[in-house]
Design a protein around this motif. Structure first.
Motif, PDB file in Angstrom:
ATOM      1  N   ASP A   1      66.904  86.673  63.359  1.00  0.00           N
ATOM      2  CA  ASP A   1      66.039  87.571  64.107  1.00  0.00           C
ATOM      3  C   ASP A   1      64.669  87.685  63.473  1.00  0.00           C
ATOM      4  N   SER A   2      64.286  86.775  62.612  1.00  0.00           N
ATOM      5  CA  SER A   2      62.975  86.830  61.982  1.00  0.00           C
ATOM      6  C   SER A   2      62.400  85.427  61.896  1.00  0.00           C
ATOM      7  N   ASP A   3      61.075  85.372  61.677  1.00  0.00           N
ATOM      8  CA  ASP A   3      60.405  84.084  61.617  1.00  0.00           C
ATOM      9  C   ASP A   3      59.292  84.178  60.600  1.00  0.00           C
ATOM     10  N   LEU A   4      58.909  83.036  60.080  1.00  0.00           N
ATOM     11  CA  LEU A   4      57.872  82.966  59.059  1.00  0.00           C
ATOM     12  C   LEU A   4      56.613  82.391  59.683  1.00  0.00           C
ATOM     13  N   ILE A   5      55.508  83.087  59.506  1.00  0.00           N
ATOM     14  CA  ILE A   5      54.216  82.597  59.950  1.00  0.00           C
ATOM     15  C   ILE A   5      53.320  82.499  58.727  1.00  0.00           C
ATOM     16  N   TYR A   6      52.472  81.492  58.692  1.00  0.00           N
ATOM     17  CA  TYR A   6      51.614  81.282  57.540  1.00  0.00           C
ATOM     18  C   TYR A   6      50.317  80.639  58.014  1.00  0.00           C
TER      19      TYR A   6
ATOM     20  N   ALA B   1      50.670 100.392  56.022  1.00  0.00           N
ATOM     21  CA  ALA B   1      50.910 101.735  56.553  1.00  0.00           C
ATOM     22  C   ALA B   1      51.983 101.735  57.637  1.00  0.00           C
ATOM     23  N   SER B   2      52.152 100.589  58.312  1.00  0.00           N
ATOM     24  CA  SER B   2      53.166 100.492  59.367  1.00  0.00           C
ATOM     25  C   SER B   2      54.543 100.167  58.820  1.00  0.00           C
ATOM     26  N   GLY B   3      54.662  99.960  57.508  1.00  0.00           N
ATOM     27  CA  GLY B   3      55.970  99.739  56.904  1.00  0.00           C
ATOM     28  C   GLY B   3      56.191  98.361  56.338  1.00  0.00           C
ATOM     29  N   ALA B   4      55.218  97.463  56.436  1.00  0.00           N
ATOM     30  CA  ALA B   4      55.384  96.116  55.889  1.00  0.00           C
ATOM     31  C   ALA B   4      55.262  96.147  54.367  1.00  0.00           C
TER      32      ALA B   4
ATOM     33  N   GLN C   1      47.487  78.405  53.020  1.00  0.00           N
ATOM     34  CA  GLN C   1      46.110  78.895  52.900  1.00  0.00           C
ATOM     35  C   GLN C   1      46.029  80.257  52.217  1.00  0.00           C
ATOM     36  N   GLY C   2      47.011  80.577  51.407  1.00  0.00           N
ATOM     37  CA  GLY C   2      46.949  81.792  50.601  1.00  0.00           C
ATOM     38  C   GLY C   2      47.617  83.008  51.198  1.00  0.00           C
ATOM     39  N   ILE C   3      48.262  82.885  52.364  1.00  0.00           N
ATOM     40  CA  ILE C   3      48.891  84.051  52.981  1.00  0.00           C
ATOM     41  C   ILE C   3      50.042  83.609  53.875  1.00  0.00           C
ATOM     42  N   ALA C   4      51.101  84.402  53.886  1.00  0.00           N
ATOM     43  CA  ALA C   4      52.266  84.163  54.740  1.00  0.00           C
ATOM     44  C   ALA C   4      52.878  85.507  55.074  1.00  0.00           C
ATOM     45  N   ALA C   5      53.609  85.547  56.177  1.00  0.00           N
ATOM     46  CA  ALA C   5      54.215  86.806  56.616  1.00  0.00           C
ATOM     47  C   ALA C   5      55.540  86.519  57.294  1.00  0.00           C
ATOM     48  N   GLN C   6      56.447  87.471  57.139  1.00  0.00           N
ATOM     49  CA  GLN C   6      57.743  87.403  57.812  1.00  0.00           C
ATOM     50  C   GLN C   6      57.718  88.392  58.961  1.00  0.00           C
ATOM     51  N   ALA C   7      57.854  87.877  60.163  1.00  0.00           N
ATOM     52  CA  ALA C   7      57.752  88.702  61.361  1.00  0.00           C
ATOM     53  C   ALA C   7      59.005  88.552  62.205  1.00  0.00           C
ATOM     54  N   ALA C   8      59.122  89.427  63.188  1.00  0.00           N
ATOM     55  CA  ALA C   8      60.239  89.323  64.119  1.00  0.00           C
ATOM     56  C   ALA C   8      60.109  88.039  64.924  1.00  0.00           C
ATOM     57  N   SER C   9      61.226  87.515  65.381  1.00  0.00           N
ATOM     58  CA  SER C   9      61.193  86.264  66.147  1.00  0.00           C
ATOM     59  C   SER C   9      60.392  86.451  67.424  1.00  0.00           C
ATOM     60  N   HIS C  10      59.930  85.331  67.950  1.00  0.00           N
ATOM     61  CA  HIS C  10      59.046  85.399  69.113  1.00  0.00           C
ATOM     62  C   HIS C  10      59.776  86.021  70.302  1.00  0.00           C
ATOM     63  N   ASP C  11      59.071  86.858  71.014  1.00  0.00           N
ATOM     64  CA  ASP C  11      59.626  87.554  72.173  1.00  0.00           C
ATOM     65  C   ASP C  11      59.360  86.722  73.421  1.00  0.00           C
ATOM     66  N   TYR C  12      60.378  85.995  73.880  1.00  0.00           N
ATOM     67  CA  TYR C  12      60.230  85.170  75.070  1.00  0.00           C
ATOM     68  C   TYR C  12      60.276  86.042  76.329  1.00  0.00           C
ATOM     69  N   LEU C  13      59.481  85.637  77.316  1.00  0.00           N
ATOM     70  CA  LEU C  13      59.458  86.345  78.585  1.00  0.00           C
ATOM     71  C   LEU C  13      60.461  85.736  79.550  1.00  0.00           C
ATOM     72  N   ASP C  14      60.978  86.569  80.436  1.00  0.00           N
ATOM     73  CA  ASP C  14      61.796  86.060  81.529  1.00  0.00           C
ATOM     74  C   ASP C  14      60.902  85.296  82.493  1.00  0.00           C
ATOM     75  N   ILE C  15      61.439  84.264  83.127  1.00  0.00           N
ATOM     76  CA  ILE C  15      60.644  83.403  83.990  1.00  0.00           C
ATOM     77  C   ILE C  15      60.046  84.195  85.149  1.00  0.00           C
TER      78      ILE C  15
ATOM     79  N   ARG D   1      51.528  92.980  65.409  1.00  0.00           N
ATOM     80  CA  ARG D   1      52.882  92.448  65.518  1.00  0.00           C
ATOM     81  C   ARG D   1      53.726  93.002  64.369  1.00  0.00           C
ATOM     82  N   PRO D   2      54.934  93.458  64.649  1.00  0.00           N
ATOM     83  CA  PRO D   2      55.766  94.016  63.574  1.00  0.00           C
ATOM     84  C   PRO D   2      56.047  92.978  62.485  1.00  0.00           C
ATOM     85  N   LEU D   3      55.685  93.319  61.253  1.00  0.00           N
ATOM     86  CA  LEU D   3      55.874  92.426  60.112  1.00  0.00           C
ATOM     87  C   LEU D   3      56.801  93.096  59.105  1.00  0.00           C
ATOM     88  N   ASN D   4      57.732  92.310  58.579  1.00  0.00           N
ATOM     89  CA  ASN D   4      58.624  92.815  57.543  1.00  0.00           C
ATOM     90  C   ASN D   4      58.000  92.712  56.161  1.00  0.00           C
TER      91      ASN D   4
END
Length: 391
Positions: A113-118, A157-160, A180-194, A131-134
Motif C-alpha cells: 500500500d505504499s510507493d517510493l518516489i524520488y 507538520a502533516s505527520g511525515a 538527486q538528493g531526495i526521496a519519499a515514501q508515499a501511498a500507492s497511486h490512486d487509480y480512477l474508475d473508468i 500528497r500523503p507522505l509517510n
C-alpha cells in the motif's frame, strides 16, 4: 693405490655415520624393510602395483581409489584443480559465498500500500499537491534549499517523518537510482474508475483526449507518455492490469511530477474499457505502422482516444478490432518503427495542432467581423432638431 688423505676430524669427536652404498648402509639396517627396496635392480617400491601414471588406479591412498577420481591430474601440461574432484568422489563441493550487493535498507522497503518516489521534480510535485507522505529522506543540501524548505516543513507538520541522511543512505533507499538528493515514501497511486475518468474528461474539455496503453511493460516509456500527455493537455490514460506496467516509482520519476495532475485508470479488460468510451461518444484511433490513414490527414473533430501498443508487438489483434480507425506516422528513414513514447507524442501534437488551427480560424473570423463593424461605425444619436421634427 693412492695414499689415503689425512682426516680433518678433530681428535676426540664421534665418528660420522656410515656412508650409503648400493646395497644399503654399512653396519646398519636399511631405512626400508625387506618389502621395499631402494635398489633399481631390487623389488619395485610399489610392490607389484601398477604406477598411477600408467592410467590405472593406485593403491597408494584411499584403498585402491585414485584421489583424483576420474579426472586426470594434468591436462595440457597444467594441473586441473577441479573443486568437486580434489577431495574424492564423495567430497561435497565447498559453498561459494557471494558478496552481498547493495540494496534498499530493510526499513525502506515499501509495502503493497505504499510507493517510493524520488527525484527533485517528482517529490516537489508530491509536496506541492499535499500528497500523503509517510517518510522523506533528504540530504542537507536539499533540506535547507529555499525551494524545498517550506514544503518539507509542511509535510513534517502533516505527520511525515523527515530523515536528513547522506548520499550513501539515499543510495540504499532507492537501490542506487538517480535520486538527486531526495526521496519519499508515499501511498500507492490512486487509480480512477473508468467511468469517473470519462465524466471528468467530458466536463473539462469540449474535445477531450484520452490515451490507452496496450501492453506497455517499460516504466520509462509509460512515464514519458504521461509526461508528454499532461504537458499537451490530455485528460487521462487507461492502462490494463495484466501484462503491463503500473504506476511505479520509476514511472513517477520519469513523469517528473505530471502524475500529480494527470488521471490514470487501471482496468481489467482494455477492450471492454474501449467499448465504454465508444458509448460515451469517443472515437477510437489505434496507432499502427500498418495504418492506412496518415495521422496528419486525419480530422480529430470529436472526443478522441489514442491507443498505443508496445514496441515490437504493437497493438494486439483484439484491440485493433475495437478501434474505429488505424492511423500511422509516415517514416522516410531506414528504421521501420518509433519508440512508443515518441510515437505517442507525435500523434498527440498532431491532434492538438488541428485544434489550435481550428481555434485560430475561429478567432480570425471573429476578428474580421469585428473589423467590419468598426469600419461601418455605430449608429449616431439624433440631435434636438431631428427629435423635434419626429415629434
Amino acid at each position: 693405490m693412492p695414499p689415503e688423505k689425512p682426516s680433518r676430524r678433530p681428535q676426540g669427536s664421534s665418528p660420522p655415520p656410515p656412508r650409503k652404498s648400493a646395497g644399503g648402509y654399512k653396519g646398519e639396517k636399511p631405512r626400508y624393510d625387506s618389502k621395499r627396496s631402494t635398489s633399481k635392480g631390487g623389488k619395485s617400491r610399489h610392490d607389484g602395483d601398477t604406477p598411477r601414471h600408467d592410467g590405472q588406479p593406485s593403491s597408494y591412498r584411499g584403498g585402491g581409489k585414485s584421489r583424483y577420481g576420474s579426472h586426470k591430474r594434468h591436462s595440457s601440461g597444467k594441473p586441473n584443480y577441479d573443486r568437486q574432484s580434489r577431495g574424492g568422489p564423495s567430497a561435497a563441493p565447498k559453498p561459494v559465498i557471494k558478496a552481498q550487493q547493495a540494496g534498499p535498507h530493510p526499513d525502506s522497503q515499501t509495502q503493497e500500500d505504499s510507493d517510493l518516489i524520488y527525484g527533485r521534480h517528482a517529490v516537489e510535485a508530491a509536496l506541492q499537491n499535499h500528497r500523503p507522505l509517510n517518510r522523506v529522506w533528504v540530504n542537507a543540501r536539499i533540506r535547507y534549499d529555499p525551494r524545498f524548505l517550506s514544503l518539507i516543513d509542511e509535510a513534517k507538520a502533516s505527520g511525515a517523518v523527515i530523515d536528513e541522511v547522506d548520499t550513501q543512505r539515499l543510495n540504499q533507499v532507492t537501490a542506487g537510482a538517480n535520486h538527486q538528493g531526495i526521496a519519499a515514501q508515499a501511498a500507492s497511486h490512486d487509480y480512477l474508475d473508468i467511468d469517473v475518468l470519462i465524466e471528468q474528461a467530458l466536463a473539462s474539455a469540449r474535445l477531450p483526449v484520452i490515451l490507452a496503453a496496450d501492453g506497455i511493460t517499460d516504466p520509462h516509456n509509460l512515464g514519458a507518455i504521461i509526461r508528454t500527455a499532461e504537458a499537451l493537455g490530455a485528460q487521462g490514460i487507461v492502462i490494463p492490469q495484466r501484462r503491463a506496467v503500473g504506476i511505479t516509482s520509476t514511472v513517477a520519476k520519469v513523469a517528473a511530477g505530471a502524475l500529480e495532475h494527470f488521471s490514470v485508470s487501471r482496468v481489467v479488460n482494455l477492450k471492454r474499457a474501449l467499448e465504454s468510451l465508444k458509448e460515451k461518444g469517443f472515437w477510437i484511433y489505434g496507432l499502427s505502422a500498418t495504418g492506412s490513414q496518415p495521422v496528419h490527414r486525419t480530422h480529430f473533430d470529436r472526443p478522441t482516444v489514442i491507443v498505443v501498443g508496445a514496441e515490437g508487438s504493437g497493438l494486439s489483434l483484439t484491440v485493433q478490432q475495437s478501434c474505429d480507425q488505424l492511423i500511422s506516422i509516415p517514416l522516410k528513414g531506414a528504421v521501420p518503427s518509433l519508440n512508443a513514447s515518441v510515437a505517442t507524442g507525435m500523434a498527440l501534437y498532431e491532434i492538438y495542432r488541428h485544434q489550435w488551427v481550428a481555434q485560430q480560424q475561429i478567432s480570425s473570423l471573429q476578428n474580421q467581423k469585428q473589423n467590419s463593424i468598426n469600419k461601418q461605425g455605430p449608429a449616431l444619436p439624433l440631435n434636438q432638431s431631428e427629435l423635434e421634427s419626429l415629434s
